[in-house]
Design a protein around this motif. Structure first.
Motif, PDB file in Angstrom:
ATOM      1  N   MET A   1       0.852  -1.183   0.000  1.00  0.00           N
ATOM      2  CA  MET A   1       0.000   0.000   0.000  1.00  0.00           C
ATOM      3  C   MET A   1       0.892   1.239   0.000  1.00  0.00           C
ATOM      4  O   MET A   1       1.801   1.350   0.807  1.00  0.00           O
ATOM      5  CB  MET A   1      -0.911  -0.031   1.223  1.00  0.00           C
ATOM      6  N   ILE A   2       0.607   2.155  -0.887  1.00  0.00           N
ATOM      7  CA  ILE A   2       1.307   3.430  -0.949  1.00  0.00           C
ATOM      8  C   ILE A   2       0.420   4.470  -0.285  1.00  0.00           C
ATOM      9  O   ILE A   2      -0.767   4.567  -0.592  1.00  0.00           O
ATOM     10  CB  ILE A   2       1.612   3.818  -2.408  1.00  0.00           C
ATOM     11  N   LYS A   3       0.997   5.248   0.631  1.00  0.00           N
ATOM     12  CA  LYS A   3       0.214   6.254   1.349  1.00  0.00           C
ATOM     13  C   LYS A   3       0.698   7.647   0.966  1.00  0.00           C
ATOM     14  O   LYS A   3       1.881   7.952   1.054  1.00  0.00           O
ATOM     15  CB  LYS A   3       0.331   6.068   2.858  1.00  0.00           C
ATOM     16  N   VAL A   4      -0.275   8.487   0.559  1.00  0.00           N
ATOM     17  CA  VAL A   4      -0.008   9.870   0.191  1.00  0.00           C
ATOM     18  C   VAL A   4      -0.735  10.767   1.183  1.00  0.00           C
ATOM     19  O   VAL A   4      -1.935  10.615   1.403  1.00  0.00           O
ATOM     20  CB  VAL A   4      -0.491  10.163  -1.248  1.00  0.00           C
ATOM     21  N   LEU A   5       0.014  11.702   1.781  1.00  0.00           N
ATOM     22  CA  LEU A   5      -0.547  12.616   2.765  1.00  0.00           C
ATOM     23  C   LEU A   5      -0.335  14.053   2.290  1.00  0.00           C
ATOM     24  O   LEU A   5       0.792  14.462   2.028  1.00  0.00           O
ATOM     25  CB  LEU A   5       0.125  12.421   4.129  1.00  0.00           C
ATOM     26  N   PHE A   6      -1.424  14.802   2.152  1.00  0.00           N
ATOM     27  CA  PHE A   6      -1.382  16.205   1.755  1.00  0.00           C
ATOM     28  C   PHE A   6      -1.490  17.059   3.012  1.00  0.00           C
ATOM     29  O   PHE A   6      -2.307  16.761   3.892  1.00  0.00           O
ATOM     30  CB  PHE A   6      -2.533  16.524   0.805  1.00  0.00           C
ATOM     31  N   VAL A   7      -0.688  18.134   3.082  1.00  0.00           N
ATOM     32  CA  VAL A   7      -0.636  18.925   4.313  1.00  0.00           C
ATOM     33  C   VAL A   7      -0.691  20.424   4.021  1.00  0.00           C
ATOM     34  O   VAL A   7       0.040  20.930   3.167  1.00  0.00           O
ATOM     35  CB  VAL A   7       0.656  18.613   5.108  1.00  0.00           C
ATOM     36  N   CYS A   8      -1.585  21.111   4.741  1.00  0.00           N
ATOM     37  CA  CYS A   8      -1.607  22.575   4.753  1.00  0.00           C
ATOM     38  C   CYS A   8      -1.652  22.995   6.221  1.00  0.00           C
ATOM     39  O   CYS A   8      -1.399  22.178   7.108  1.00  0.00           O
ATOM     40  CB  CYS A   8      -2.773  23.141   3.939  1.00  0.00           C
ATOM     41  N   ARG A 155       4.975   3.290  -9.266  1.00  0.00           N
ATOM     42  CA  ARG A 155       5.380   2.627  -8.022  1.00  0.00           C
ATOM     43  C   ARG A 155       4.457   1.446  -7.712  1.00  0.00           C
ATOM     44  O   ARG A 155       4.918   0.391  -7.272  1.00  0.00           O
ATOM     45  CB  ARG A 155       5.393   3.623  -6.866  1.00  0.00           C
ATOM     46  N   VAL A 156       3.163   1.623  -7.943  1.00  0.00           N
ATOM     47  CA  VAL A 156       2.211   0.525  -7.723  1.00  0.00           C
ATOM     48  C   VAL A 156       2.571  -0.660  -8.614  1.00  0.00           C
ATOM     49  O   VAL A 156       2.592  -1.805  -8.174  1.00  0.00           O
ATOM     50  CB  VAL A 156       0.750   0.984  -7.973  1.00  0.00           C
ATOM     51  N   SER A 157       2.878  -0.387  -9.875  1.00  0.00           N
ATOM     52  CA  SER A 157       3.210  -1.494 -10.793  1.00  0.00           C
ATOM     53  C   SER A 157       4.513  -2.171 -10.405  1.00  0.00           C
ATOM     54  O   SER A 157       4.683  -3.372 -10.625  1.00  0.00           O
ATOM     55  CB  SER A 157       3.255  -1.005 -12.242  1.00  0.00           C
ATOM     56  N   MET A 158       5.440  -1.445  -9.801  1.00  0.00           N
ATOM     57  CA  MET A 158       6.702  -2.036  -9.352  1.00  0.00           C
ATOM     58  C   MET A 158       6.474  -3.043  -8.233  1.00  0.00           C
ATOM     59  O   MET A 158       7.191  -4.034  -8.127  1.00  0.00           O
ATOM     60  CB  MET A 158       7.661  -0.953  -8.845  1.00  0.00           C
ATOM     61  N   TYR A 159       5.495  -2.754  -7.381  1.00  0.00           N
ATOM     62  CA  TYR A 159       5.248  -3.603  -6.217  1.00  0.00           C
ATOM     63  C   TYR A 159       4.127  -4.607  -6.422  1.00  0.00           C
ATOM     64  O   TYR A 159       3.809  -5.360  -5.518  1.00  0.00           O
ATOM     65  CB  TYR A 159       4.936  -2.732  -4.990  1.00  0.00           C
ATOM     66  N   ALA A 160       3.534  -4.604  -7.608  1.00  0.00           N
ATOM     67  CA  ALA A 160       2.432  -5.534  -7.875  1.00  0.00           C
ATOM     68  C   ALA A 160       2.971  -6.966  -7.908  1.00  0.00           C
ATOM     69  O   ALA A 160       4.064  -7.218  -8.423  1.00  0.00           O
ATOM     70  CB  ALA A 160       1.751  -5.199  -9.190  1.00  0.00           C
ATOM     71  N   PRO A 161       2.221  -7.922  -7.370  1.00  0.00           N
ATOM     72  CA  PRO A 161       2.669  -9.311  -7.432  1.00  0.00           C
ATOM     73  C   PRO A 161       2.656  -9.805  -8.880  1.00  0.00           C
ATOM     74  O   PRO A 161       1.871  -9.345  -9.708  1.00  0.00           O
ATOM     75  CB  PRO A 161       1.637 -10.071  -6.578  1.00  0.00           C
ATOM     76  N   ALA A 162       3.534 -10.736  -9.153  1.00  0.00           N
ATOM     77  CA  ALA A 162       3.579 -11.324 -10.490  1.00  0.00           C
ATOM     78  C   ALA A 162       2.283 -12.082 -10.739  1.00  0.00           C
ATOM     79  O   ALA A 162       1.736 -12.715  -9.832  1.00  0.00           O
ATOM     80  CB  ALA A 162       4.766 -12.274 -10.606  1.00  0.00           C
TER      81      ALA A 162
END
Length: 172
Positions: A1-8, A155-162
């Motif tokens: 899982m990739i987590k993206v956090l936006f901050v203001c 990045r998601v495709s790099m970590y996707a299972p074969a």
């Protein structure tokens, strides 16, 4: 899982807008189950509050729903769990750098570094201005989030299972 956090600063205008824009983009791209999207504020001024009504209205006009969001302040756990921590402006980036444990500082960037249409370094705070400021926030967020989406998809495709062979297919 990739987590993206936006901050203001207060987590009621810019960062929840970026969160809503990016969440829709990852869902539309079919990677919503592989990407967690969140937002927070560097300060606790508005913790528990809904986004600014003007942000909600501007977002709704473009198909983004911010109504379920409740403001929160960034936590120490966010620095370790997020893969991308994206500030809306220099002041919030500076505050994040001050708070962030040194081992995680490589995750901190300005969101606008991913923009390709607009040549602006930051997303200006629309809070004390008029409607046009909220529309500009959306313009900038849509542009920068599109560039970010390309990075995250790779990045998601790099970590996707074969892929596993289907029943009846020969294994080599």
């Amino acid at each position: 899982m990739i987590k993206v956090l936006f901050v203001c600063m207060g987590n009621i205008c810019r960062s929840p807008t970026a969160e809503a824009v990016f969440r829709k983009m990852v869902t539309d791209a079919g990677i919503g189950s592989e990407v967690a999207v969140d937002s927070a504020g560097t300060h606790g001024y508005h913790v528990g509050e809904a986004p600014d009504v003007r942000s909600q209205l501007a977002g709704r006009k473009r198909g983004y729903d911010l109504s379920a969001h409740r403001a929160r302040q960034i936590t120490l756990d966010d620095y370790s769990s997020a893969d991308f921590i994206l500030a809306m402006d220099w002041e919030n980036l500076s505050e994040l750098q001050r708070q962030c444990p040194p081992v995680f500082r490589h995750k901190l960037h300005l969101l606008m570094r991913y923009a390709s249409e607009y040549d602006a370094a930051v997303i200006p705070d629309p809070y004390y201005g008029g409607t046009n400021g909220f529309n500009l926030v959306l313009d900038y967020c849509e542009d920068a989030c599109q560039g970010l989406l390309e990075i995250v998809k790779r990045r998601v495709s790099m970590y996707a299972p074969a892929p596993q062979p289907q029943k009846g297919e020969a294994e080599h």
